[in-house]
Write an enzyme that holds these catalytic residues in place. Sequence first.
Site, PDB file in Angstrom:
ATOM      1  N   SER A  87       0.818  -1.209   0.000  1.00 37.83           N
ATOM      2  CA  SER A  87       0.000   0.000   0.000  1.00 37.83           C
ATOM      3  C   SER A  87       0.854   1.262   0.000  1.00 37.83           C
ATOM      4  O   SER A  87       1.597   1.517   0.948  1.00 37.83           O
ATOM      5  CB  SER A  87      -0.900   0.021   1.227  1.00 37.83           C
ATOM      6  OG  SER A  87      -1.504   1.291   1.349  1.00 37.83           O
TER       7      SER A  87
ATOM      8  N   ARG B 112      -1.505 -14.702 -21.235  1.00 37.20           N
ATOM      9  CA  ARG B 112      -0.348 -13.856 -20.953  1.00 37.20           C
ATOM     10  C   ARG B 112       0.984 -14.474 -21.363  1.00 37.20           C
ATOM     11  O   ARG B 112       1.977 -13.750 -21.478  1.00 37.20           O
ATOM     12  CB  ARG B 112      -0.326 -13.488 -19.478  1.00 37.20           C
ATOM     13  CG  ARG B 112      -1.575 -12.757 -18.999  1.00 37.20           C
ATOM     14  CD  ARG B 112      -1.920 -11.535 -19.847  1.00 37.20           C
ATOM     15  NE  ARG B 112      -3.129 -10.865 -19.350  1.00 37.20           N
ATOM     16  CZ  ARG B 112      -3.651  -9.781 -19.903  1.00 37.20           C
ATOM     17  NH1 ARG B 112      -3.113  -9.250 -20.987  1.00 37.20           N
ATOM     18  NH2 ARG B 112      -4.745  -9.240 -19.407  1.00 37.20           N
TER      19      ARG B 112
END
Lengths: 306, 306, 306, 306
Positions: free
Chosen positions: D122, D228
């Site tokens: 974060s 991917r």
Amino acid sequence: MPLSPDQTAEIAAARATPRMTLRAVSEGMEAHLYRAHDVLDHGFIRVIDYMGDDAAIVQAARVSYGAGTKHVSNDEGLIRYLMRHWHSTPFEMCEIKLHVKLPVFVARQWIRHRTANVNEYSARYSILDREFYIPAPDQLAAQSTVNNQGRGAVLEGAEAARVLDLLKSDAGRAFDHYEAMLADTQPDGSPQQGLARELARMNLPMNTYTQWYWKTDLHNLFHFLRLRADAHAQYEIRVYAEAIAACVKDWVPLAHAAFEDYRMGGENLSAKAVAVLKRRLAGEVVGWEESGMSKGEWREFVGVWG
Amino acid sequence: MPLSPDQTAEIAAARATPRMTLRAVSEGMEAHLYRAHDVLDHGFIRVIDYMGDDAAIVQAARVSYGAGTKHVSNDEGLIRYLMRHWHSTPFEMCEIKLHVKLPVFVARQWIRHRTANVNEYSARYSILDREFYIPAPDQLAAQSTVNNQGRGAVLEGAEAARVLDLLKSDAGRAFDHYEAMLADTQPDGSPQQGLARELARMNLPMNTYTQWYWKTDLHNLFHFLRLRADAHAQYEIRVYAEAIAACVKDWVPLAHAAFEDYRMGGENLSAKAVAVLKRRLAGEVVGWEESGMSKGEWREFVGVWG
Amino acid sequence: MPLSPDQTAEIAAARATPRMTLRAVSEGMEAHLYRAHDVLDHGFIRVIDYMGDDAAIVQAARVSYGAGTKHVSNDEGLIRYLMRHWHSTPFEMCEIKLHVKLPVFVARQWIRHRTANVNEYSARYSILDREFYIPAPDQLAAQSTVNNQGRGAVLEGAEAARVLDLLKSDAGRAFDHYEAMLADTQPDGSPQQGLARELARMNLPMNTYTQWYWKTDLHNLFHFLRLRADAHAQYEIRVYAEAIAACVKDWVPLAHAAFEDYRMGGENLSAKAVAVLKRRLAGEVVGWEESGMSKGEWREFVGVWG
Amino acid sequence: MPLSPDQTAEIAAARATPRMTLRAVSEGMEAHLYRAHDVLDHGFIRVIDYMGDDAAIVQAARVSYGAGTKHVSNDEGLIRYLMRHWHSTPFEMCEIKLHVKLPVFVARQWIRHRTANVNEYSARYSILDREFYIPAPDQLAAQSTVNNQGRGAVLEGAEAARVLDLLKSDAGRAFDHYEAMLADTQPDGSPQQGLARELARMNLPMNTYTQWYWKTDLHNLFHFLRLRADAHAQYEIRVYAEAIAACVKDWVPLAHAAFEDYRMGGENLSAKAVAVLKRRLAGEVVGWEESGMSKGEWREFVGVWG
């Protein structure tokens, strides 16, 4: 100005061509359709489509053949009951689709809500616009000294000016260089190959605006609003949540009122908190030492209950 | 007859009150709204609501301000491109809500598709109707001798009659006893307490009809249709998938045509199968021994390619 | 007896072969692995595998390189903080896989929790066992007179005997006929084709036992437990939830304790309820008329707060 | 160097303490646990935990009491069958947890795979590291002239040097200013308030490295890898997918081999493409005009089949 004349014209055209439908219609939501509600300095939300209304919630809860109950008061009581007892599936029967323009760092928080459908503008395929979020002076805040993930006092004077200058000049320069890397000519006009868009975009800062179509059901939207319209959410996503909530209020007024009462305005009590309140109601004075709570928990408890 | 006069009247009333909307409208789907399409002996599907149309898929893929492209041919090309390259999110921008009446054993297969919203009629809260699925004679088939989870030849004569008789009489008796257990009087009129509904229901067989509201997006619906409208799906769920597919064709004709071409009518080849086909195209004769495939895999391959 | 000697031997063999791992290990959970915990008359839950422990929750919340914090007390405080503030993603970092044997009508409630992975025993492919749930006498209850989806007093005397007899005889007969329809011979020994398994199963009642592998993360498991270990859940699913909760307590004791405090033992208050409690704490007497609540809501409120 | 000495020591410590478990163990995966596999210039993937192995897939498909079948060859055949027929749930019974360090623009693609659990570092709570992705010279490519979302030839000479210089200097300057805005002193040592971390981060470019814990099941991981690790994926995410695929190969070798054969090495044919191939196999010469395909579709078809 988030919208170009062409875009404004497209929106006006979309609003100028009503059609007949047999589906449930929410007059409150029809008034919002396609219109851009401004958010932050260059962002917006636009309601592109919706499915269902308050009656559709009731209809699904009853698995009924017709629409809703005979009386709105019955619908309201049932919707409140469903919300109070955490029945999620009837609220999932309403759906909303939004077009949102938002800074990338906000988009990165937003996308963590996984039960939604998203189509984002592709910076591999297209070239981004020169638009960046620059906080208004009253939102340019210092790090909070008590909350590791919050803001404190508003910055003042020279410091505020320095920060604004850095944010603006870095974003502008990054975009200049983004364009220069993409270009097929050098500044002096001589030709160059031009960097791939999927690479050049990495030079842009996270306050660059992006946009997406975002679709979710009402239950998951309420969950999003509970977390993101909350006072602890970062301001820059909270203003989006509030703009959406204002549309939801016009769309499904009964469900929205129940959500306000049971979720946004309500409180969750732990077993320890219940015990403290019961003792207080019985006339006891109960402090932190007797609560069994941690200091942080007690601070939050006292913040609500004194 | 799946619908009572009251239900038929409710559907007629819903279809009799068109309203104005600014949303995307699919004329093809408006014609289906609320109407019951019969499936099996007592089941149906009804389209209750929908969101979006072919243009909405294009609009989301482009994250555009207006609706679709200027020319339908462009929309078609883009939709086919999206389907071919497994772009799922633009198709998620369309949503459908159905009311379905179906036997419990079909519902148990259906519910395995998790990315949908469901409200089922509650047999804890309400009393179920006396309706059971009894296969039509041409669907009363023997166990397949080659496929562990399939059917073979249709049963004939006395055996077919015995099976039908057992299915009917067991279902009827189970429902009689369900009602007797729920009742507040005994057969002789003397009072009894009456078993809880949430317990009594356990006596009913799995061909009992239930109903639910089921809502999903077009991408996940296509996934459902690919698996359940497939020849390997059990007949009793396949007929529901086919009834839904017929509505989808009228709703989003371009997307449905792309789905038919790339999913339903297409083939998946393994690397081994690609190698075999390339050698055959070069004129070689390639049999099982040279294929590297298992016998079951080869049988499936030959089933398509000879 | 839910387990055959062969099955018991397989479980003993699995428990007899410990191996080395570098992964996080929960000693409390190792003691449960593979063992059958009996539930209802023929059901069970067995823990087949698990991922993570309390420290893994902390580690993920911190996106750290090592495991957890230095002190258990810090882990506990952080876990309680995460639970209190509805942080769901750290709890999603733990995973559990169960083998469950359960009646079909319980399975139909259970499967409504969509964020889980399920492999169910296939009655298209295999023949089911002759096992049915028959309630114990103390669970054979009447319909509740106050709760439309609950039970009241236990049935007594002749009525209880009649119900038990109906449940047993109907289930037995349905299974006899299931076998007769599947068989390749008639009772007199003459050959018949034998009905397809995917069709014959529809004759079985919903108290038939099925089984599945069910895998979910700790956050979604807590959500399941909150709804299904709750006093309002139907008894027959509640006992499964309670058996699982007992394993979770041994697996992640800190997270389980926080769950008990904040979710199972806690209360959700609406804005109206908060207002009433604040007035009461200030010494006011507040009754239903002043609460703004519906009667049902007030009854629930008084049930907790007096 | 992505890892500090402290981090290296933590990893060594984690690998130095094997413990006993009764769970399924994959020796191939144990060798990977905690170790950092370098990706790009500062990124990595680390396997933090896993659940299940090839036998667990078989066990779940059979809902069996013991582990797998008696013979590996049977397991392989069943796993190939499940993969070929798109049975997804048995593969969902295996789970993997990774710690990944990656540029933000890669994270933004990655997060679009919604069926996973994520805990990201974060930047509201913590200060980011000064680490940016700068492409290696052989990856500094021009915009493709045929593919709107791809790259073409590698940039050369002065242009390459200019681009590298811009990327490096803009990232460095943005980070200098990020630190300057966060600081509680000005460059001259006089105090300032310091901008909130949740705001300052918006100045950083999208090649800034972030990190997260990411957990998903094997079915969804295969879906991620198919999209991917594909040649059309952007190089910067493809190298992560390839690093993960190498671990998966050691973890569940049978499932991985089936995935390679049926998904990565296979081909999807539309109904139109099947028709063309069948005509060619019958000796016909079929060109674009007879194919019914668009030009783009035909180009892709010819790319595989000539």
